[in-house]
Design a protein around this motif. Structure first.
Motif, PDB file in Angstrom:
ATOM      1  N   GLY A  64       0.784  -1.227   0.000  1.00  0.00           N
ATOM      2  CA  GLY A  64       0.000   0.000   0.000  1.00  0.00           C
ATOM      3  C   GLY A  64       0.814   1.275   0.000  1.00  0.00           C
TER       4      GLY A  64
ATOM      5  N   HIS B 243      -2.208   1.882  -2.259  1.00  0.00           N
ATOM      6  CA  HIS B 243      -3.519   2.275  -1.746  1.00  0.00           C
ATOM      7  C   HIS B 243      -3.383   3.239  -0.575  1.00  0.00           C
ATOM      8  CE1 HIS B 243      -6.690   1.264   1.404  1.00  0.00           C
ATOM      9  NE2 HIS B 243      -7.355   1.936   0.500  1.00  0.00           N
TER      10      HIS B 243
ATOM     11  N   ARG C  75      -4.664   7.092  -0.281  1.00  0.00           N
ATOM     12  CA  ARG C  75      -5.639   7.330   0.796  1.00  0.00           C
ATOM     13  C   ARG C  75      -5.183   8.499   1.676  1.00  0.00           C
ATOM     14  NH1 ARG C  75      -8.501   5.257   5.577  1.00  0.00           N
ATOM     15  NH2 ARG C  75     -10.565   4.691   4.801  1.00  0.00           N
TER      16      ARG C  75
ATOM     17  N   VAL D  27      -5.137   6.786  -8.464  1.00  0.00           N
ATOM     18  CA  VAL D  27      -4.720   5.464  -8.936  1.00  0.00           C
ATOM     19  C   VAL D  27      -4.555   5.485 -10.450  1.00  0.00           C
ATOM     20  CG1 VAL D  27      -5.402   3.048  -9.210  1.00  0.00           C
ATOM     21  CG2 VAL D  27      -5.718   4.189  -7.004  1.00  0.00           C
TER      22      VAL D  27
ATOM     23  N   LEU E 203      -2.174  -2.112  -8.434  1.00  0.00           N
ATOM     24  CA  LEU E 203      -2.540  -1.457  -7.184  1.00  0.00           C
ATOM     25  C   LEU E 203      -2.116  -2.374  -6.055  1.00  0.00           C
ATOM     26  CD1 LEU E 203      -4.236   0.662  -5.476  1.00  0.00           C
ATOM     27  CD2 LEU E 203      -6.156  -0.943  -5.763  1.00  0.00           C
TER      28      LEU E 203
ATOM     29  N   SER F 269      -2.005  -3.042  -1.739  1.00  0.00           N
ATOM     30  CA  SER F 269      -2.623  -2.633  -0.470  1.00  0.00           C
ATOM     31  C   SER F 269      -1.938  -3.316   0.697  1.00  0.00           C
ATOM     32  CB  SER F 269      -4.119  -2.959  -0.450  1.00  0.00           C
ATOM     33  OG  SER F 269      -4.334  -4.351  -0.332  1.00  0.00           O
TER      34      SER F 269
ATOM     35  N   GLY G   6      -4.440   1.431   5.951  1.00  0.00           N
ATOM     36  CA  GLY G   6      -5.309   0.658   5.080  1.00  0.00           C
ATOM     37  C   GLY G   6      -6.432  -0.056   5.804  1.00  0.00           C
TER      38      GLY G   6
ATOM     39  N   VAL H 170     -11.736  -0.452  -1.758  1.00  0.00           N
ATOM     40  CA  VAL H 170     -10.659  -1.130  -2.477  1.00  0.00           C
ATOM     41  C   VAL H 170     -11.138  -1.596  -3.851  1.00  0.00           C
ATOM     42  CG1 VAL H 170      -8.958  -2.977  -2.384  1.00  0.00           C
ATOM     43  CG2 VAL H 170      -9.631  -1.828  -0.276  1.00  0.00           C
TER      44      VAL H 170
ATOM     45  N   LEU I 131     -10.979   1.283  -6.270  1.00  0.00           N
ATOM     46  CA  LEU I 131      -9.612   1.609  -6.703  1.00  0.00           C
ATOM     47  C   LEU I 131      -9.059   0.509  -7.609  1.00  0.00           C
ATOM     48  CD1 LEU I 131      -7.989   3.217  -3.546  1.00  0.00           C
ATOM     49  CD2 LEU I 131      -9.660   4.130  -5.152  1.00  0.00           C
TER      50      LEU I 131
ATOM     51  N   TYR J 147      -4.234  -6.408  -8.928  1.00  0.00           N
ATOM     52  CA  TYR J 147      -4.290  -6.005  -7.520  1.00  0.00           C
ATOM     53  C   TYR J 147      -3.456  -6.978  -6.699  1.00  0.00           C
ATOM     54  CZ  TYR J 147      -6.324  -5.440  -2.806  1.00  0.00           C
ATOM     55  OH  TYR J 147      -6.506  -5.264  -1.451  1.00  0.00           O
TER      56      TYR J 147
END
Length: 508
Positions: A128, A156, A160, A184, A195, A197, A204, A212, A215, A226
């Motif tokens: 992330g 992420h 955020r 993103v 992406l 996380s 997160g 999530v 994104l 992801y």
């Protein structure tokens, strides 16, 4: 790949960025060819593991500039450099799908702890957290090149925090999620491939699954995937794994459970159930994969031990310590408040202080947290997870990592899991290090030894390759990796870095 997009202050022309990056990426090959005009290199007599998992073949391989130009039974030309490689294995360069050398490459661009393992490509921006903006990071790597290639995730937690600042301990509002999604997309347009996380970490952990998913959809628009440090790797690991599957299903993109593990007593021995869960998802069409490091201990911060976030609650802290087998399984690696604690277990420091491990934990968190290594996995689970065909090898390490995985991951798999324990065949282990991650990253001309592919290559001795790093000496280099080429340039030779830095930004 880089259409023009707008944010609230100014317009980015990503086509120009793409052109800038592509020109910079081309410079080393052009300069090398113009300055030295090298003859081809032919590697003779090696047992070639082509990266596909097929049996090894004794064939010759010719490299010219940055490409593999011929494979087979042929004689070298008179003006070619010949490397006699009898009893050695030639494989594609290893691709580390989870690496934390983002900052380390700035101070140590030769990346000796990485290239000495045979790693030729790193996927950064993990858990992330990614550099921002990604275009600036890539520009810096192309100006001050590293010895190996880099690819990047959009973090992420990074986007955020950009949107929510310090007011992040809550579910994001729809307009905030929309703004995160735009960031993103910006990161993907600047060259990121996925992406990432870290849903177990504080930033997160407050994100909803819907956030999530939104994104991940932004990443999917740009053909990304992801990759997740899932929400729980302990007692609630199966719920967290189901969340990964849900994100893949709803966002319609590939998903990867990174550094997959079962990290507490309550879930030990259940790796077969993990494989069953993910295989069932794959049968439904969810492209779910994993990566795993070959150690029974993780490296993180002290707070992750207590998933309830009640770090000052003695009952929750005691349960957390019991879940990992006790305070003797927690090694302190970084503690700014008192460096004398470093290198000792939580139990050892508690005894020296004359207090309980619970009281010590609470005190250390109050004093700013600490870096720890938790020894809390079992070999049976690691073996099962590694034998799943969709598990890749990764380090979760990197330059300066105070965990032996930072310098030893790939040789450990080859030396311990292949040669000594015979958990994997050599061709299958190589596939998990090369073509499988290259497929996930959509690197069509890397990951296999094939005519026309980029010459990212590793030459190693299968009889001696081994990791030497330990918890006491985490930076000790591995042995048995004889030579490493990145983009056709030799970067590691007979135990030493050559000083060459031909690394590129990928996947450009």
């Amino acid at each position: 790949m880089f259409p023009e997009i707008r944010n609230s202050r100014f317009t980015f022309c990503f086509a120009a960025i793409a052109l800038f990056f592509s020109l910079l990426n081309a410079v080393p090959v052009f300069a090398q060819a113009q300055a030295a005009k090298p003859a081809s290199i032919v590697i003779v007599g090696a047992d070639v593991a082509d990266g596909t998992g097929k049996p090894l073949r004794k064939i010759n391989v010719r490299i010219n500039v940055d490409r593999i130009v011929k494979i087979g039974n042929f004689k070298p030309k008179k003006d070619e450099q010949v490397i006699q490689a009898d009893s050695l294995v030639l494989a594609p360069g290893f691709i580390d799908m989870h690496n934390h050398s983002d900052r380390g490459l700035e101070s140590q661009p030769l990346a000796e702890t990485q290239i000495s393992q045979g790693i030729t490509t790193l996927l950064l921006g993990q858990d992330g957290g990614s550099p921002w903006p990604i275009a600036d990071y890539f520009r810096a790597r192309l100006t001050d090149r590293p010895a190996l290639n880099v690819a990047m995730c959009v973090g992420h937690a990074t986007v955020r925090r950009k949107v929510m600042g310090e007011d992040y301990k809550r579910v994001a509002r729809p307009e905030e999620v929309e703004q995160m999604a735009k960031f993103v997309e910006q990161g993907m347009q600047e060259g990121a491939v996925c992406l990432s996380s870290g849903l177990e970490y504080v930033m997160g952990s407050y994100a909803s699954t819907d956030e999530v998913v939104a994104l991940a959809r932004a990443a999917a628009k740009h053909d990304g995937f992801y990759i997740s440090h899932i929400r729980d790797e302990a007692d609630k690991a199966f719920d967290a794994m189901r969340e990964v599957i849900t994100i893949g299903e709803q966002a319609k993109l590939p998903v990867q459970n990174t550094h997959i593990k079962l990290g507490t007593v309550g879930v030990w021995g259940k790796a077969a159930d993990v494989i069953k869960l993910y295989d069932e998802a794959r049968k439904r069409g969810v492209d779910v994969t994993a990566d795993c490091y070959p150690y029974d201990a993780w490296h993180s911060n002290m707070k992750v031990l207590v998933p309830s976030k009640r770090w000052e609650d003695p009952v929750d802290v005691q349960k957390a310590l019991d879940d990992v087998g006790g305070a003797q399984n927690i090694l302190i690696t970084e503690y700014e408040a008192d460096h004398s604690y470093e290198g000792k277990t939580l139990e050892e420091v508690a005894k020296l202080r004359g207090i309980t491990p619970v009281a010590l934990y609470i005190e250390m968190v109050k004093n700013g947290d600490a870096g720890i290594i938790g020894k809390s996995m079992i070999d049976a689970d690691i073996k099962t997870l590694y034998q799943w065909p969709w598990t890749m090898v990764s380090s979760d390490g990197g330059i300066g990592m105070k965990h032996p995985r930072g310098a030893g991951t790939f040789p450990k798999v080859l030396g311990r899991f292949v040669r000594e324990k015979q958990w994997l065949t050599l061709p299958e282990a190589i596939r998990k290090m090369t073509s499988l991650p290259a497929w996930r990253l959509k690197l069509k001309d890397r990951g296999t030894i094939k005519k026309g592919n980029v010459a990212d290559l590793v030459l190693f001795n299968p009889a001696t390759v081994i990791d030497n790093s330990t918890f006491a000496e985490p930076f000790k280099l591995s042995t048995g990796i004889e030579k490493v080429w990145v983009n056709g340039t030799l970067v590691w030779d007979a135990g030493h870095a050559t000083g060459a830095r031909p690394g590129r930004v990928l996947p450009k």
